[in-house]
Design a protein around this motif. Structure first.
Motif, mmCIF file in Angstrom:
data_model
loop_
_atom_site.group_PDB
_atom_site.id
_atom_site.type_symbol
_atom_site.label_atom_id
_atom_site.label_comp_id
_atom_site.label_asym_id
_atom_site.label_seq_id
_atom_site.Cartn_x
_atom_site.Cartn_y
_atom_site.Cartn_z
ATOM 1 N N GLU A 1 43.219 19.412 63.052
ATOM 2 C CA GLU A 1 41.913 19.885 63.490
ATOM 3 C C GLU A 1 40.790 19.622 62.502
ATOM 4 O OE1 GLU A 1 40.874 21.324 66.310
ATOM 5 O OE2 GLU A 1 42.815 21.388 67.313
ATOM 6 N N CYS A 2 41.101 19.548 61.199
ATOM 7 C CA CYS A 2 40.013 19.566 60.218
ATOM 8 C C CYS A 2 39.685 18.214 59.620
ATOM 9 C CB CYS A 2 40.304 20.575 59.110
ATOM 10 S SG CYS A 2 41.536 20.032 57.911
ATOM 11 N N GLY A 3 40.622 17.290 59.610
ATOM 12 C CA GLY A 3 40.344 15.978 59.034
ATOM 13 C C GLY A 3 40.353 15.947 57.512
ATOM 14 N N GLY A 4 40.705 17.054 56.885
ATOM 15 C CA GLY A 4 40.751 17.082 55.419
ATOM 16 C C GLY A 4 41.809 16.136 54.872
ATOM 17 N N CYS A 5 42.835 15.896 55.678
ATOM 18 C CA CYS A 5 43.969 15.086 55.236
ATOM 19 C C CYS A 5 43.842 13.644 55.700
ATOM 20 C CB CYS A 5 45.248 15.671 55.818
ATOM 21 S SG CYS A 5 45.273 15.514 57.618
ATOM 22 N N ALA A 6 42.655 13.287 56.225
ATOM 23 C CA ALA A 6 42.512 11.956 56.817
ATOM 24 C C ALA A 6 42.714 10.851 55.776
ATOM 25 C CB ALA A 6 41.137 11.816 57.472
ATOM 26 N N GLY B 1 43.904 21.189 54.952
ATOM 27 C CA GLY B 1 42.995 22.239 55.402
ATOM 28 C C GLY B 1 43.532 23.051 56.559
ATOM 29 N N CYS B 2 44.440 22.440 57.347
ATOM 30 C CA CYS B 2 44.917 23.165 58.528
ATOM 31 C C CYS B 2 46.332 22.762 58.918
ATOM 32 C CB CYS B 2 43.972 22.929 59.702
ATOM 33 S SG CYS B 2 44.024 21.251 60.369
ATOM 34 N N GLU B 3 46.720 21.555 58.591
ATOM 35 C CA GLU B 3 48.016 20.998 58.996
ATOM 36 C C GLU B 3 48.220 21.023 60.507
ATOM 37 O OE1 GLU B 3 51.383 21.323 55.954
ATOM 38 O OE2 GLU B 3 50.290 23.215 55.704
HETATM 39 S S1 FES Z 1 45.077 19.186 57.286
HETATM 40 FE FE1 FES Z 1 43.597 19.561 58.793
HETATM 41 S S2 FES Z 1 43.747 17.769 59.976
HETATM 42 FE FE2 FES Z 1 45.367 17.550 58.633
#
Ligand code: FES
Ligand code: FAD
Ligand code: FES
Lengths: 294, 747, 159
Positions: free
Chosen positions: C45-50, C40-42
């Motif tokens: 910040e977003c936690g999408g990759c948690a 989501g952001c790399e």
């Molecule tokens: S992609 Fe957003 S925190 Fe890792």
């Protein structure tokens, strides 16, 4: 991002030796929560990343014979904030660790990384300065310990020599009849500090202040301490008049910048507000017998 | 509340896509991996807000091993495209107009190689003066951002007015100037709002394929498959049937995934390289090139009489349209239709001007224009009441539009539920009209919002399978859980269980035309199309049953797999039998349904916010939030509530923390570290109540719900802050710093 | 230069050659082909990759794949498949907590990490536990409810 070599040496000595092989192109890797973005966006070429997490013994908390605490530089924020001894004896440090990012960041971000990254907004740096902690450094030529407050030269720049590695942070023994506080302002809950303040106060038997330290974050190129706080408040009851004098000193000392988060003018005014809050709250906790942290 | 007894409609049925999404199996555009080799595409974007391109040299980049194709405008037909005004190109020819404008694109074996190649493309720019402020754009001396505007084709709605004004729209009734002269008091104020990004969690992504027959297939995370397909085909100068757009799962859109992004670049790269090309935007690219909510400058003037009546109002609205006429033009066009607010004002003039600037093209974001204008209107209602010594709730009630109100645009407003939502919100929140402050620095604010919800032409097909189960074929994508609601509608009409209905999203080649998934109108448009298609199926079944049941269709009903005679449960025939008969006679049972564009219908909501303000720092803590919303009939109350929650929290963001900040002509906060959307810790407990009264049209009386709940949020919070500390910040976002400044100024 | 990497991914051994600069997120998505973990952001910040790394919630976009050498990684695919949803996944489904679904894998892992440590969390702990995960669709309200239900379902399942 350019590719690089990755090493995970098992000892401090090997890490230092690896670094020495290419001092310009090497970086130590702790939790990576700052380094990753630096690798992505940084200008200078990184050829070698030296992961410190395989070195045993750098991520613990140990009580020293004198009652002080030794925190491994690789200690993650999440462990730090949950530690009972830290929560009772160095409350402000636990509180500052609690607000570093969200849980996924706190599970990786280390105390040493927070200090070595040299951001003036680094949250744990502020109470560590207030607690007059020492940073323990190791290099090929031996070891040394320097006060945390003297770690930084400028945003992003420490006094560490090339290849010097931080192994621990030493907290002096908790003071009797003392309390510590941490305050910060942000634009929303999950944000880097606009500015922050931390105070440590210990009391004389008569309830007046014995020793007072105050540190501020994000109001100058580095985290700073405000020695006037100790001078002004010594032997006072932390009354409004005394606090007003500290606030005046704070406002004269800070050198904040304008950025997209806040203006320098706002930061300057708020430095006074947070300093006063941190001190007043610390005094209130210390004077309240049940609240005295011991 | 309306009494209705349905089997499926109105039930809180879990989303039918839950299993795949919760197991991480839903395929979003960035997850697509075609069989065989795929290239990674990246777009070279302008680093300057305004510049002339003197030359582009790709030779060094082409020489890099692993680079498979590089495209520039030279690889595309000379075409200007646009949804409203044809003013932009898929790749820039001679001028770039914002930081992020597409200049060239690269396809390479890996993303890393593509990244390196971007750095090797030499573009010689001649920088031009940039216009970064909507007011500056109006100046005589302002550089013209589109000197050939007069020659652009108006595709829809745009009303270019010369200079940098890409649309000028005005509506009025009565004689406001005369009425101001006669009013007992006249109030004037200016409100401004920042440019805010939709900040969907999934950045844009697409996959372009050049088919062996020369046609194109593009997969994209889009809300608007048919509209986007049209623009892509126009940019490639091929007929629309030659582009097949396959919509993927979409990780949030909120209006931000309607415009064209890198699709044409991906297709041009695919054509040149011979391989499928995937382009995935980074978060930073998405911030730079997305199509945010326009910043507004609103001058509002209000005349009132001593008996607490609104007599006259003018609204002069300037919208920052950004570099190209995307949805900004639509917003400008629509503004006069909703900017009169929930009130009945006899003398009224609404003027909207959308201007070009060298910022990202602004477009639709959940109720585009709605929360901005409501912030002005409802702040003024509260301010006027306070200054006149009136009760602000009574003042509103005294002026709410009546049912059947004729708007400035001449449309009759049916199903006006403004008073009902006001009452419901007061009851839900326990709002006291004698607003005493609960504690120092605590306050409570209220705002009534209005929005117009409509519907756009759509068609759907329902096939009956040989066991009587049904499959709905639609070209609309599911953002809000609407597929579940569509399944409920089909199941309701055919008296099927939910698992006997499948909803299938097809691409633009196989699906009949569908509305865009935006504008709070999917359920209404596609819902009606689906309803009609299902009724068409039912009609065919009843016709087949006439002979076996020996009864006219008007006396028949469907019941759990049987067609039966109403009131005579014994006289029934299984649907499967009828389908067998059909095969032997008329053929398979397939229903079609379609609807045209709907007239827009008003929708209302009243929100109440509680805040606590730290007067020394200006920090605002939301401590409670209550919302009532006029929904017609909630086909799926869980989905409806979810929309309300989401809209409120986006509204909180734009009120307190979100703004795209431009420094030195460049976006300074193109990431989530610096652009602050609310986290769970910024969100108060939210309570909602649905005000249900079936709408005159729309399936089962449903009204659109996606957009309206964001409308009253900024004003409700601003009014609560005013109540808490007695100061009013007239520009969004209300940052701690702005509020602290206002508090200090007052002290 | 490529280095051999092997780790335990959802109970299976995942092995491949990776460049040092490859993030754990890229390894999971592209090398192991598990696309449930979202980008989501790399930037953390977003936690999408948690994901869970040895049981701890981390953002896989901020970790080098090589840092996970020999470790155990759990992604959403490791929680339960569409036909056998875990109690946490079922709770999200039942509560209407998922809209676009993009943030959901990260939310599910944050919930799993929370309930493993604190089976009976209060609302404040729940909010804290997902504070590193952004959601733009749901306003979090139903996600918080879902986590409360998940705690209950896990309890009931154990008793
Ligand atoms: S992609 Fe957003 S925190 Fe890792
Ligand atoms: C989403 C997000 C939110 C954040 N929120 C906050 C916040 O609220 N407050 C805050 O203060 N910070 C925050 N940060 C910044 C970061 O998480 C902290 O600074 C963290 O403590 C850095 O530690 P690390 O172990 O990840 O350091 P790394 O990234 O591994 O290293 C940082 C720097 O220090 C050097 N280094 C690390 N360890 C050593 C050592 N032992 N000896 C010598 N040099 C060393 C590295 O070479 C590198 O240059 C946030 C970061 C992200 C991505
Ligand atoms: S459900 Fe869409 S981001 Fe959370």
């Amino acid at each position: 991002m350019q590719d690089f070599a990755y090493h995970a040496p098992p000892t401090v000595a090997e890490a230092i030796a690896l670094f020495a092989a290419d001092p310009e192109g090497s970086r130590y890797l702790a939790g990576g929560t700052d380094l990753f973005l630096a690798l992505e966006h940084g200008s200078s070429a990184v050829r070698s990343v030296i992961d410190l997490k395989a070195i045993p013994g750098l991520d613990g908390i140990a009580v020293q014979p004198d009652g002080g605490h030794r925190l491994g530089a690789l200690l993650p924020m999440d462990d730090l904030m949950r530690d009972r001894a830290i929560r009772t004896n160095y409350r402000a440090l636990a509180e500052s660790a609690e607000v570093v990012g969200g849980p996924p960041i706190r599970n990786r971000a280390t105390l040493g990384g927070n200090l070595c990254n040299a951001s003036p907004a680094a949250d744990t740096a502020v109470p560590l300065v207030a607690f007059m902690a020492m940073a323990v450094l190791s290099s090929a030529s031996g070891g040394r310990a320097i006060p945390v407050v003297r770690l930084w030269e400028a945003p992003g720049r420490t006094v560490l020599r090339p290849g010097e590695l931080m192994t621990a942070i030493e907290l002096p023994p908790p003071l009797p009849a003392s309390a510590s506080t941490f305050e910060r302002l942000t634009r929303s809950a999950m944000d880097i500090a606009l500015l922050s303040a931390s105070a440590v106060i210990s009391l004389n038997d008569d309830g007046t202040c014995r020793l007072v330290t105050l540190a501020l974050g994000a109001v100058a190129p580095t985290v700073i301490s405000i020695p006037e706080a100790g001078e002004v408040l010594r032997d006072t009851n932390c009354d409004d008049a005394a606090l007003a004098r500290v606030v005046k000193a704070v406002i004269e000392t800070v050198r904040p910048i304008d950025d997209i988060r806040a203006s320098a003018e706002y930061r300057r005014e708020m430095a006074g507000v947070l300093a006063k809050r941190a001190l007043a709250r610390a005094y209130a906790i210390a004077i309240e017998p049940a609240g005295i942290t011991r | 509340m309306a009494a209705h007894t349905y089997n499926q409609v109105g039930k809180p049925i879990p989303r039918i896509d839950n299993a795949s999404k919760l197991a991480g199996q839903a395929i979003f555009a960035e997850d697509l991996q075609p069989a065989g080799k795929m290239l990674h595409g990246l777009v070279l974007r302008s680093p300057h807000p305004h510049a002339r391109i003197r030359s582009i040299d790709t030779a060094r980049a082409e020489a890099l091993p692993g680079v498979r194709a590089i495209v520039t405008a030279q690889d595309l037909p000379d075409r200007l495209v646009g949804r409203y005004l044809a003013d932009e190109r898929a790749l820039a020819t001679d001028t770039v107009r914002f930081v992020g404008d597409r200049v060239a694109a690269v396809a390479a074996d890996t993303r890393e190689v593509a990244q390196e190649a971007l750095g090797l493309i030499d573009v010689d720019y001649e920088q031009l003066p940039a216009v970064m402020d909507a007011f500056d754009a109006l100046e005589d001396i302002a550089p013209l951002l589109h000197p050939r505007m007069a020659e652009y084709e108006v595709v829809a709605m745009a009303a270019p007015a010369g200079g940098n004004i890409c649309s000028l729209n005005e509506l009025s009734r009565g004689d406001p100037e005369k009425a101001f002269a006669q009013a007992d008091r006249v109030f004037e104020e200016v409100y401004t709002t920042g440019m805010v990004h939709q900040a969907y969690l999934e950045p844009h992504a697409c996959l372009g394929i050049h088919n062996p027959d020369g046609s194109f297939t593009v997969h994209s995370s889009t809300q608007a498959p048919f509209q986007l397909r049209g623009m892509i085909a126009d940019a490639l100068a091929v007929s629309h049937n030659r582009v097949r757009l396959v919509p993927t799962e979409i990780g949030g859109g909120f209006g931000g995934k309607i415009s064209m992004q890198d699709e044409v670049a991906a297709l041009a790269l695919a054509r040149k390289s011979g391989y499928p090309v995937r382009i995935v935007m980074t978060r930073r690219e998405d911030f730079l090139c997305g199509t945010p909510r326009a910043g507004f400058h609103i001058a509002i003037k209000t005349g009132v009489s001593n008996d607490a009546k609104l007599i006259a109002r003018t609204l002069d609205i300037l919208l920052d349209g950004g570099a190209y006429a995307h949805g900004g033009v639509l917003v400008s066009w629509a503004l006069p239709n909703f900017a009169e607010g929930p009130y009945n004002i006899p003398h009224l003039r609404i003027t909207a001007r959308c201007v070009y600037t060298n910022k990202p093209p602004s477009s639709a974001f959940r109720a585009p224009g709605g929360p901005q204008v409501n912030f002005a209107i409802e702040s003024e209602m509260e301010r006027i009441a306070a200054e006149m010594g009136w009760d602000a709730v009574d003042f509103r009630r005294n002026n709410l539009m009546p049912d059947g109100h004729v708007s400035t645009s001449g449309a009759t407003m049916d199903c006006v539920m403004a008073p009902e939502t006001l009452d419901a919100a007061l009851a839900l929140s326990g709002y006291k009209t004698d607003q005493t402050r609960p504690a120092p620095n605590r306050g409570r604010g209220l705002a009534v919002g209005n929005w117009n919800v409509g519907g756009m032409a759509s068609a759907a097909v329902v096939k009956l399978n040989d066991d009587g189960s049904a499959t709905l074929l639609t070209g609309v994508v599911d953002l809000t859980g609407v597929h579940t609601a569509l399944a409920q509608i089909v199941a309701e009409v055919l008296d099927l269980a939910m698992d006997q209905v499948t909803v299938k999203t097809l691409d633009t080649e196989s699906a009949p035309h569908a509305t865009i998934a935006a504008g709070s109108q999917v359920l209404k448009s596609m819902g009606d199309a689906a309803l009609r298609a299902t009724e068409h199926v039912r009609e065919q079944l009843f016709a087949l049953a006439v002979e076996p049941l020996d009864a006219p269709p008007s006396r028949m009903e469907l019941h759990q797999g049987d067609v039966r005679v109403k009131g005579a449960p014994g006289r029934s025939v299984p649907v499967t039998n009828l389908l067998g008969r059909a095969m032997a006679t008329s053929g398979p049972v397939v229903g079609q349904g379609a609807t045209g564009n709907y007239k827009r219908m008003p929708s209302f909501g009243t929100h109440v916010a509680d805040v606590e303000v730290d007067p020394d720092t200006g920090q605002v803590q939301l401590t409670g939030y209550w919302a009532s919303q006029d929904v017609g009939i909630a086909v799926n109350p869980v989905a409806v509530e979810g929309q309300i929650h989401g809209a409120i929290v986006q509204g909180i963001g734009m009120t307190l923390s979100e703004e795209m900040i431009f420094h030195d002509d460049r976006l300074a906060n193109a990431n989530f570290l610096d652009y602050k959307i609310p986290s769970v810790l910024d969100v108060p407990p939210i309570e909602t109540v649905l005000v249900e009264q079936p709408a005159v049209d729309g399936p089962f009386g449903a009204k659109g719900i996606g957009e309206p709940p964001i409308v009253p949020v900024p004003a409700a919070i601003a009014n609560a802050i005013f109540h808490a500390v007695g100061v009013r910040v007239t520009s969004l976002p209300i940052t701690p710093e702005k509020l602290r400044k206002a508090i200090r100024a007052k002290a | 230069m490529k280095h051999p990497l092997s780790l335990n991914l959802n109970g299976d051994m995942a092995e491949n050659l990776v460049e040092a600069r490859t993030s754990l997120l890229t390894f999971i998505r592209e090398s192991a082909g598990l696309t449930g973990t979202k980008r989501g952001c790399e930037e953390g910040e977003c936690g999408g990759c948690a994901v869970l790394l040895d049981g701890r919630l981390v953002d896989s976009c901020l970790i080098l794949a090589l840092e996970a050498q020999g470790k155990t990684v759990t992604t959403v695919e490791g929680l339960g498949d569409p036909h056998h949803l875990s109690p946490v996944q079922s709770a999200f489904a039942e509560s209407g907590a998922s809209q676009c679904g993009f943030c959901i894998p990260g939310m599910l892992l944050a919930t799993t990490a929370l309930l493993d440590r604190e089976p009976d969390p209060d609302e404040a702990s729940i909010r804290e536990a997902i504070s590193g995960n952004l959601c733009r669709c749901t306003g979090y309200t139903r996600i918080v409810k879902a986590i409360q239900l998940a705690a209950k379902l896990k309890h009931d399942g154990q008793n």
